[in-house]
Design a protein around this motif. Structure first.
Motif, PDB file in Angstrom:
ATOM      1  N   PHE A 290       2.315  15.622   2.849  1.00 53.05           N
ATOM      2  CA  PHE A 290       2.824  16.625   1.979  1.00 53.05           C
ATOM      3  C   PHE A 290       3.319  15.789   0.784  1.00 53.05           C
ATOM      4  CE2 PHE A 290       6.184  15.095   5.079  1.00 53.05           C
ATOM      5  CZ  PHE A 290       7.175  14.712   4.360  1.00 53.05           C
ATOM      6  N   TYR A 291       3.568  14.395   0.926  1.00 51.56           N
ATOM      7  CA  TYR A 291       4.167  13.733  -0.046  1.00 51.56           C
ATOM      8  C   TYR A 291       3.563  12.140   0.072  1.00 51.56           C
ATOM      9  CZ  TYR A 291       7.236  11.292  -3.269  1.00 51.56           C
ATOM     10  OH  TYR A 291       7.925  10.519  -4.681  1.00 51.56           O
ATOM     11  N   ARG A 292       3.120  11.517  -1.249  1.00 50.22           N
ATOM     12  CA  ARG A 292       2.745  10.262  -1.091  1.00 50.22           C
ATOM     13  C   ARG A 292       3.713   9.378  -1.860  1.00 50.22           C
ATOM     14  NH1 ARG A 292      -2.573   8.335  -0.565  1.00 50.22           N
ATOM     15  NH2 ARG A 292      -2.898   6.234  -1.516  1.00 50.22           N
ATOM     16  N   ILE A 293       4.136   8.172  -1.076  1.00 48.61           N
ATOM     17  CA  ILE A 293       5.064   7.272  -1.327  1.00 48.61           C
ATOM     18  C   ILE A 293       4.507   6.250  -2.092  1.00 48.61           C
ATOM     19  CG2 ILE A 293       6.816   5.727  -0.554  1.00 48.61           C
ATOM     20  CD1 ILE A 293       7.435   7.213   1.639  1.00 48.61           C
ATOM     21  N   GLN A 294       4.762   6.091  -3.460  1.00 45.34           N
ATOM     22  CA  GLN A 294       4.288   5.145  -4.368  1.00 45.34           C
ATOM     23  C   GLN A 294       5.469   3.980  -4.385  1.00 45.34           C
ATOM     24  OE1 GLN A 294       2.919   7.326  -7.541  1.00 45.34           O
ATOM     25  NE2 GLN A 294       0.597   6.860  -6.934  1.00 45.34           N
TER      26      GLN A 294
ATOM     27  N   PRO B 261       0.892  -1.289  -0.203  1.00 48.08           N
ATOM     28  CA  PRO B 261       0.075  -0.060  -0.103  1.00 48.08           C
ATOM     29  C   PRO B 261       0.951   1.160   0.134  1.00 48.08           C
ATOM     30  CG  PRO B 261       0.080  -0.943   2.161  1.00 48.08           C
ATOM     31  CD  PRO B 261       0.662  -1.895   1.119  1.00 48.08           C
ATOM     32  N   ASP B 262       0.327   2.176  -0.758  1.00 48.25           N
ATOM     33  CA  ASP B 262       1.029   3.488  -0.773  1.00 48.25           C
ATOM     34  C   ASP B 262       0.941   4.208   0.816  1.00 48.25           C
ATOM     35  OD1 ASP B 262       1.385   2.984  -3.370  1.00 48.25           O
ATOM     36  OD2 ASP B 262      -0.193   4.326  -3.875  1.00 48.25           O
ATOM     37  N   VAL B 263       1.807   4.856   0.946  1.00 51.08           N
ATOM     38  CA  VAL B 263       2.142   5.626   2.240  1.00 51.08           C
ATOM     39  C   VAL B 263       1.872   7.261   2.078  1.00 51.08           C
ATOM     40  CG1 VAL B 263       3.587   6.126   4.247  1.00 51.08           C
ATOM     41  CG2 VAL B 263       3.829   3.943   3.060  1.00 51.08           C
ATOM     42  N   ASN B 264       0.783   7.591   2.751  1.00 47.51           N
ATOM     43  CA  ASN B 264       0.391   9.181   2.682  1.00 47.51           C
ATOM     44  C   ASN B 264       1.167  10.010   3.805  1.00 47.51           C
ATOM     45  OD1 ASN B 264      -0.556  11.479   1.740  1.00 47.51           O
ATOM     46  ND2 ASN B 264      -2.513  10.850   2.015  1.00 47.51           N
ATOM     47  N   LEU B 265       2.162  10.735   3.391  1.00 45.74           N
ATOM     48  CA  LEU B 265       2.808  11.701   4.419  1.00 45.74           C
ATOM     49  C   LEU B 265       2.201  12.817   4.684  1.00 45.74           C
ATOM     50  CD1 LEU B 265       6.507  10.678   3.672  1.00 45.74           C
ATOM     51  CD2 LEU B 265       5.049   9.601   5.389  1.00 45.74           C
TER      52      LEU B 265
END
Length: 388
Positions: free
Chosen positions: A348-352, A342-346
Motif C-alpha cells: 500500500f506504500y513504498r518507503i523511499q 533499497p526501497d521497501v515496498n509495503l
C-alpha cells in the motif's frame, strides 16, 4: 609530558591504534596504491567522515565536558572551508586566465589579469571586482592562517560577550544558533563577496596538481584528515584530563560551585569555546576540498543541530563516543540518501529512504535519549566493564 599522558590513558592509545590500522587498510587498498580494493569515491567519503569526526570531538568537548550546547560550531567549520576555498578558486582561475592570455602579443598588465580573474569568479553574480575579504586569496599561507584566525577571533568575541554576561543554558544555545543563522543568511546574498547561493565550487581541483589523478589527491586528503583527527583527539584528551579537565567538568555539573571555589569560570569556558572553534575551522578546511563545493546551505543552523545529534547518539562526555556517533550517522546518511539502501515496498506504500532518512534519524535520536542516555559509547562502557 605527552609520552606520560599517552601511557596513562589507555583509551587514547586504543583509539590511535584503531585509527592507524583503519588508515593503513584504506591507504593500501585504494586505487592510488594500485590495489583498487577501495574506490576513489569511497576514499573521499571516508576522508570527509574523518573530518566530521574531528568536529564531533570538538563539539563533545564544548558540550559533553563543558556543558555548553553550542548550535553554532558548524559555522566555524564552514568558515574554515570558505577560507581555503577562496585560495583554491583564485589560484585555479588565475592559471586558466594566464593560459588564455599567453597567446596575446602584448603581455597583459597585472590590472588586466586581476580584472579577468575577477570576471571569471564573480561573473555569476554580475560583478568583476574583488571584495576586501579576498585581499589575501592569492596567498596560500595567509589563507591557511585565516582558517585558524577567523573562527578563533569570532569565537573569542562571541564567547567573551556571552560568558561575561553569564548567559547559560538554552539561552546560550539560542544565541549560538542565531549567530549561525545570521552568517548563513548573509552568505546567501550575492554582495557578500562569496558568490551568494552559488558558493565556491571546483575545490577538488588542486592548483599545481592538474596532472595528478583524483585517486592520489583523494588519498592525500584522506591521510591528512586521519592525521588531523589523531592530533585533535590527543589534544582534546589532554585538555579534559588532569586539573583542567576536572574544572571543566565541574563547570558542566555545577557552575555556581566552581565559581564559589574561586575559579574564573568565564576564562575556562572561553578557552574551550575558542579552541574547539579553531579545530572546527581546520576540519572544515580539510573537508570541503574533498567535497568539491561549499555554499551557505552547508552551514545553516540545521547542520549544527545534526552535529549535536551525532554527539548525543555516540555518547556525550566520551571522545570516542563522538567519533562513533559522527562516523555511524554520516556513513548511514550517505548510504540512505545516496540511493544505496533499497526501497521497501509495503504494497500500500513504498518507503523511499531518501525521503525517510531524517525520520529514521529523529526516531533513533529519541530512542537513544530514552533508553540509552549515555549513547553508544555508554553502552560500550557497560559491556566492557560489566562484572563477570
Amino acid at each position: 609530558m605527552t609520552q606520560g599522558f599517552l601511557v596513562t590513558n589507555r583509551s587514547v592509545r586504543w583509539f590511535l591504534m584503531a585509527l592507524a590500522l583503519f588508515t593503513a587498510v584504506v591507504a593500501f587498498g585504494s586505487e592510488a596504491s594500485g590495489a583498487g580494493l577501495v574506490s576513489t569515491s569511497l576514499v573521499k567519503t571516508l576522508g570527509k567522515t574523518l573530518c566530521l569526526c574531528l568536529i564531533a570531538v570538538a563539539m563533545d568537548v564544548v558540550w559533553g565536558y563543558c556543558g555548553i550546547l553550542s548550535l553554532g560550531h558548524f559555522a566555524f567549520f564552514g568558515i574554515g572551508g570558505y577560507a581555503v576555498g577562496m585560495w583554491l578558486m583564485y589560484a585555479r582561475t588565475e592559471g586558466i586566465v594566464m593560459s588564455s592570455l599567453q597567446a596575446q602579443t602584448i603581455p597583459p598588465t597585472p590590472a588586466e589579469v586581476s580584472d579577468a580573474i575577477g570576471s571569471q569568479i564573480f561573473g555569476v553574480v554580475g560583478s568583476s571586482d574583488f571584495p576586501m575579504i579576498w585581499a589575501f586569496a592569492h596567498s596560500l599561507p595567509l589563507q591557511l592562517l585565516m582558517v585558524v584566525l577567523v573562527p578563533g577571533f569570532l569565537a573569542l568575541i562571541f564567547g567573551w560577550l556571552a560568558f561575561r554576561s553569564r548567559v547559560t543554558g538554552v539561552y546560550l544555545s539560542i544565541l549560538t544558533q542565531a549567530m549561525t543563522l545570521a552568517l548563513s543568511l548573509y552568505l546567501f546574498q550575492n554582495d557578500s563577496g562569496l558568490r551568494g547561493n552559488n558558493g565556491l565550487s571546483g575545490l577538488q581541483n588542486i592548483p599545481g596538481f592538474e596532472q595528478t589523478s583524483q585517486a592520489t589527491i583523494s588519498l592525500v586528503f584522506f591521510l591528512a584528515s586521519a592525521l588531523a583527527l589523531g592530533l585533535g583527539y590527543v589534544l582534546f584528551a589532554w585538555v579534559v584530563a588532569g586539573k583542567m579537565g576536572s574544572v571543566v567538568k565541574g563547570i558542566r555539573d555545577n557552575e555556581a560551585r566552581v565559581r564559589f571555589l574561586g575559579y574564573r569560570v568565564e576564562g575556562y569556558k572561553l578557552f574551550v569555546f575558542t579552541l574547539t572553534a579553531v579545530v572546527s575551522g581546520i576540519a572544515g578546511a580539510l573537508y570541503y576540498p574533498q567535497a568539491g563545493i561549499i555554499n551557505p546551505a552547508e552551514i545553516a543552523p540545521i547542520a549544527s543541530i545534526y552535529l549535536a545529534v551525532w554527539v548525543a547518539i555516540g555518547g556525550r562526555g566520551r571522545l570516542y563516543g563522538a567519533v562513533i556517533g559522527a562516523a555511524l550517522v554520516s556513513l548511514l546518511s550517505s548510504w540512505f540518501t545516496g540511493g544505496g539502501a533499497p526501497d521497501v515496498n509495503l504494497g500500500f506504500y513504498r518507503i523511499q529512504w531518501t525521503d525517510w532518512w531524517l525520520v529514521l534519524l529523529g526516531l533513533s535520536f529519541v530512542c537513544v535519549t530514552l533508553f540509552f542516555p549515555k549513547g553508544i559509547g555508554g553502552l560500550f562502557d557497560y559491556i566492557v566493564r560489566k562484572p563477570s
